[in-house]
Design an enzyme around this catalytic site. Structure first.
Site, PDB file in Angstrom:
ATOM      1  N   GLY A  46       1.001  -1.273   0.095  1.00 54.76           N
ATOM      2  CA  GLY A  46      -0.052  -0.006  -0.145  1.00 54.76           C
ATOM      3  C   GLY A  46       0.855   1.388  -0.141  1.00 54.76           C
ATOM      4  N   GLU A  47       0.854   2.016   0.956  1.00 50.23           N
ATOM      5  CA  GLU A  47       1.621   3.160   1.146  1.00 50.23           C
ATOM      6  C   GLU A  47       2.103   3.202   2.534  1.00 50.23           C
ATOM      7  OE1 GLU A  47       2.115   5.135  -1.779  1.00 50.23           O
ATOM      8  OE2 GLU A  47       3.636   5.879  -0.558  1.00 50.23           O
ATOM      9  N   SER A  48       3.398   3.082   2.797  1.00 49.02           N
ATOM     10  CA  SER A  48       4.102   3.019   3.952  1.00 49.02           C
ATOM     11  C   SER A  48       3.819   3.970   5.187  1.00 49.02           C
ATOM     12  CB  SER A  48       5.472   2.480   3.964  1.00 49.02           C
ATOM     13  OG  SER A  48       6.274   3.582   3.574  1.00 49.02           O
ATOM     14  N   CYS A  77       6.089  -5.347   0.287  1.00 45.70           N
ATOM     15  CA  CYS A  77       6.122  -4.061  -0.334  1.00 45.70           C
ATOM     16  C   CYS A  77       6.093  -3.005   0.743  1.00 45.70           C
ATOM     17  CB  CYS A  77       5.246  -3.981  -1.658  1.00 45.70           C
ATOM     18  SG  CYS A  77       5.740  -2.685  -2.652  1.00 45.70           S
ATOM     19  N   ARG A 103      13.117   3.268  -0.438  1.00 42.31           N
ATOM     20  CA  ARG A 103      11.565   3.411  -0.762  1.00 42.31           C
ATOM     21  C   ARG A 103      11.628   3.972  -2.460  1.00 42.31           C
ATOM     22  NH1 ARG A 103       7.903   7.038   2.295  1.00 42.31           N
ATOM     23  NH2 ARG A 103       6.282   6.218   0.652  1.00 42.31           N
ATOM     24  N   ILE A 137       5.401  -3.041  -7.740  1.00 45.13           N
ATOM     25  CA  ILE A 137       4.536  -1.733  -7.805  1.00 45.13           C
ATOM     26  C   ILE A 137       5.343  -0.654  -7.058  1.00 45.13           C
ATOM     27  CG2 ILE A 137       2.231  -0.733  -7.799  1.00 45.13           C
ATOM     28  CD1 ILE A 137       1.263  -3.685  -7.784  1.00 45.13           C
ATOM     29  N   ARG A 138       5.874   0.242  -7.587  1.00 53.20           N
ATOM     30  CA  ARG A 138       6.362   1.227  -6.776  1.00 53.20           C
ATOM     31  C   ARG A 138       7.453   0.780  -5.647  1.00 53.20           C
ATOM     32  NH1 ARG A 138       4.845   5.943  -4.716  1.00 53.20           N
ATOM     33  NH2 ARG A 138       3.069   5.366  -3.926  1.00 53.20           N
ATOM     34  N   HIS A 174       4.855  -8.468  -4.759  1.00 49.80           N
ATOM     35  CA  HIS A 174       3.643  -8.831  -4.120  1.00 49.80           C
ATOM     36  C   HIS A 174       3.262 -10.087  -4.654  1.00 49.80           C
ATOM     37  CE1 HIS A 174       2.230  -4.687  -3.384  1.00 49.80           C
ATOM     38  NE2 HIS A 174       3.086  -4.224  -4.266  1.00 49.80           N
ATOM     39  N   GLU A 176       0.727 -11.729  -3.250  1.00 48.78           N
ATOM     40  CA  GLU A 176      -0.847 -11.571  -3.272  1.00 48.78           C
ATOM     41  C   GLU A 176      -1.633 -11.500  -4.554  1.00 48.78           C
ATOM     42  OE1 GLU A 176       1.124  -9.452  -2.256  1.00 48.78           O
ATOM     43  OE2 GLU A 176       0.114  -7.491  -2.433  1.00 48.78           O
TER      44      GLU A 176
HETATM   45  N1  GLN Z   1       5.866   3.070  -2.587  1.00 51.77           N
HETATM   46  C1  GLN Z   1       5.069   2.500  -1.597  1.00 51.77           C
HETATM   47  C2  GLN Z   1       5.798   3.039  -0.319  1.00 51.77           C
HETATM   48  O1  GLN Z   1       6.887   3.418  -0.323  1.00 51.77           O
HETATM   49  C3  GLN Z   1       5.289   1.088  -1.468  1.00 51.77           C
HETATM   50  C4  GLN Z   1       4.217   0.386  -2.872  1.00 51.77           C
HETATM   51  C5  GLN Z   1       3.538  -0.875  -2.713  1.00 51.77           C
HETATM   52  O2  GLN Z   1       3.437  -1.311  -1.538  1.00 51.77           O
HETATM   53  N2  GLN Z   1       3.093  -1.294  -3.532  1.00 51.77           N
HETATM   54  O3  GLN Z   1       5.325   2.799   0.736  1.00 51.77           O
END
Ligand code: GLN
Length: 192
Positions: A46-48, A77, A103, A137-138, A174, A176
């Site tokens: 997600g977004e940490s 991630c 990150r 993903i990112r 990921h 999942e």
């Molecule tokens: N870019 C997100 C972060 O820095 C991580 C991306 C992800 O969990 N797919 O938290």
């Protein structure tokens, strides 16, 4: 087996579905009391920064740290960032796993990619030698690992994307989001 998935933000439903497919009972964790009786925990992607902020707002930081110290935990991630000791930025981290992460190491959303990775440890749960289809993903990179940390997977150029420290697991990608449940089985095997 009763396993939690941290459900503050991110791709928790996908983990839940795979775990349930493997016969585990799954609890969505949002409050400290949700951790009661769990045998392991997945921290999703997600977004940490968001996961960290919500964990602070929900008074989850200390209960999560206490739980993680004595249980199997897997961060995917953003989850691996949250689990790490060092993300080289000011943001709430559990500061448990002895890894340093970078990150967004591969760039922006458009630089997301998929690759087939050899992951030898998965042999423990499956006779298949097939590489694992890893979706980034990112994604973060695992820049450095401490002494007690085993490297589970690297890219061809040697950059680390999966690691394990005792019963803590971190993947930059990921699992999942694929139909391949070997990594989830590997995680469940880590639960005594
Ligand atoms: N870019 C997100 C972060 O820095 C991580 C991306 C992800 O969990 N797919 O938290």
């Amino acid at each position: 087996m009763k396993v939690g998935v941290l459900a503050l933000q991110g791709a928790f439903i996908e983990h839940q579905k795979i775990l349930e497919g493997l016969g585990a009972e799954v609890v969505q964790v949002r409050l400290p009391s949700d951790l009661d009786d769990l045998q392991g925990l997945i921290i999703p992607g997600g977004e940490s920064t968001t996961i960290g902020k919500l964990a602070v707002d929900f008074d989850m930081m200390e209960p999560l740290k206490a739980f993680c110290r004595s249980h199997a935990v897997w961060g995917t991630c953003a989850g691996s960032i949250f689990l790490s000791k060092d993300a080289a930025r000011q943001q709430p981290l559990l500061e448990l796993m002895d890894i340093k992460v970078e990150r967004n190491a591969f760039g922006r959303q458009v630089d997301s990619f998929e690759i087939d990775l050899p992951i030898p440890c998965l042999k423990k749960v499956s006779p298949s030698d097939a590489p694992f289809h890893a979706i980034f993903i990112r994604a973060p990179l695992i820049e450095e690992v401490g002494k007690g940390v085993e490297i589970l997977a690297s890219l061809q150029d040697g950059r680390i994307v999966a690691a394990q420290e005792n019963r803590w697991l971190a993947t930059s990608f990921h699992p999942e989001l694929t139909a391949d449940d070997r990594f989830h089985r590997y995680f469940l095997e880590m639960i005594p």
